[in-house]
Scaffold this active site. Sequence first.
Site, PDB file in Angstrom:
ATOM      1  N   ASP A   1      47.359  18.061  55.050  1.00  0.00           N
ATOM      2  CA  ASP A   1      48.125  18.828  54.169  1.00  0.00           C
ATOM      3  C   ASP A   1      48.128  18.802  52.687  1.00  0.00           C
ATOM      4  O   ASP A   1      47.106  17.578  52.154  1.00  0.00           O
ATOM      5  CB  ASP A   1      50.057  18.260  54.614  1.00  0.00           C
ATOM      6  CG  ASP A   1      49.981  16.705  53.999  1.00  0.00           C
ATOM      7  OD1 ASP A   1      49.251  15.749  54.389  1.00  0.00           O
ATOM      8  OD2 ASP A   1      51.271  16.429  53.334  1.00  0.00           O
TER       9      ASP A   1
ATOM     10  N   GLU B   1      51.272  14.218  54.985  1.00  0.00           N
ATOM     11  CA  GLU B   1      51.339  12.239  53.770  1.00  0.00           C
ATOM     12  C   GLU B   1      51.770  13.056  53.076  1.00  0.00           C
ATOM     13  O   GLU B   1      51.733  11.938  52.239  1.00  0.00           O
ATOM     14  CB  GLU B   1      49.622  12.280  53.994  1.00  0.00           C
ATOM     15  CG  GLU B   1      48.902  10.769  52.905  1.00  0.00           C
ATOM     16  CD  GLU B   1      49.083  10.833  51.597  1.00  0.00           C
ATOM     17  OE1 GLU B   1      48.928  10.504  50.795  1.00  0.00           O
ATOM     18  OE2 GLU B   1      49.081  12.305  51.092  1.00  0.00           O
TER      19      GLU B   1
END
Length: 491
Positions: free
Chosen positions: A128, A195
């Site tokens: 991400d 994350e």
Amino acid sequence: MAKKRTILLGGLAVLAVVGSAVAVRTVSFAPADIADGSDVRLAAAPSYDLAAAVAHLSAAAQIRTVSHQDAADNEVAEWDKLHAWLAATYPATHAAMTRTILPNRTLVYHWPGSDVSLAPIILMAHQDVVPVTEGTEKDWKYPPFAGTIAEQAVWGRGTVDDKGSLIGLFEAIDALARSGFKPKRGIYLVSGHDEEAGGTGAIAAAAKLKAEGVQAIFTLDEGSIVLTDTPVIDGPAIMIGIAEKGYGTLKVTAHAAGGHSSMPPAETGVETLAKAVLDITGDPFPIELRGPGASMIEALAARKGGTSKMAVANSWLFAPLLKRQLGGAPTTAAAFHTTIAPTMLEGSPKENVLPQSANALINYRIAPWNRSTDVMARARAAVGDAKVDLAWVKPPREPSRVSSTSSQGWKWIAAAARADAPQAVLTPTLVVAGTDSRSMEGVSQDVYRFMPMHFSLKESAMIHGTNEHMKIDSFKRMIDFYARLIATSTG
């Protein structure tokens, strides 16, 4: 007169002893327990098509795996698109490794080693990226999700954090698989889906590995770089993160009677809140010469020499001076104490209404030698009997443990990094932000945080900012580093 002469001679004798001690300690000073990896026989990186690798990073940057504050705003199909693209782009990797897609879309790959008695390695890079701040798109030199290849770089959100690492790992593994490489030691590749929004994917991956009985010899994730203009030495340093700070957000709430602003009491809830926040920030955690930050300063000062080396070698004498210097700038101070940062305020919903409740959020990044209990105790002592409530927004994350700088894992990473930057100082460091790797402590002997990108302090500011881009030179360094590290540690 004789008495004065005796005192003077005594003072001179003391100065002579101190001066001699300082000189001896300075000459003999060397950083302790930092292995340089010179005893490692480093494997060569396999050949690969750099132009194709650059095109792959460009393509990955165009897939909008953006983690929003509210997960409901995420475009989940973009993660599925990335997974399909990885499988199509890296067939040799997917032939060599088994792939597990967890229900939350975190990826866990496994390349079994031929010798099951050897502890595996864990390599990490998340999928991400952070959003582009609305309204700033026009400030980008190239569109943030176009993956533009220009000026010897790939431009776009996530090209550095962290798709550069993710694609670099896949390029390295695919090149090794195509070359016929067969690992003796098992390899896990873990790629969290969130994350940037809490790291629940890495937590789930770690739980899976623990259930399978995995105990890796080391884990490597993002977190630090080769800094080209490192303070103290004004030159390059290979900065390998051996720990990261804890994280917690404290909510300070002041309650009051409320009412109309035309008839305010002697002290409003907002005033009570403001005083409490100022009391907390007015009692900062002290700068301390300990932990990974101290190890970093020792390594840098040893290379610098002169008065820097003298001061660090004799901290028993120069500690107050060192603390003042290190605490003089936020960028350096953060590595030497727990930081306190008020970030959000909330009060009345209307300008002429006295709030019945006003609150502030204070974000803490907790140094390895402190715990969240220390933070709460210090905050409570600071506010005293003020009429405020203190509570954690959610359970705080404690600091990570500190990994070894002399283990075999450290040596492999150090050797692979030094091959690319032989003149750079090798130093451990404290990562002041957070990474997914913290979740792997239960399944790994040591956890390290390092990407072999060469950045200046100014360039590092683009991470999470405008005009994020990966230089092709740095991207090549990353692929070579990962390939050398994997081949050396598992071959």
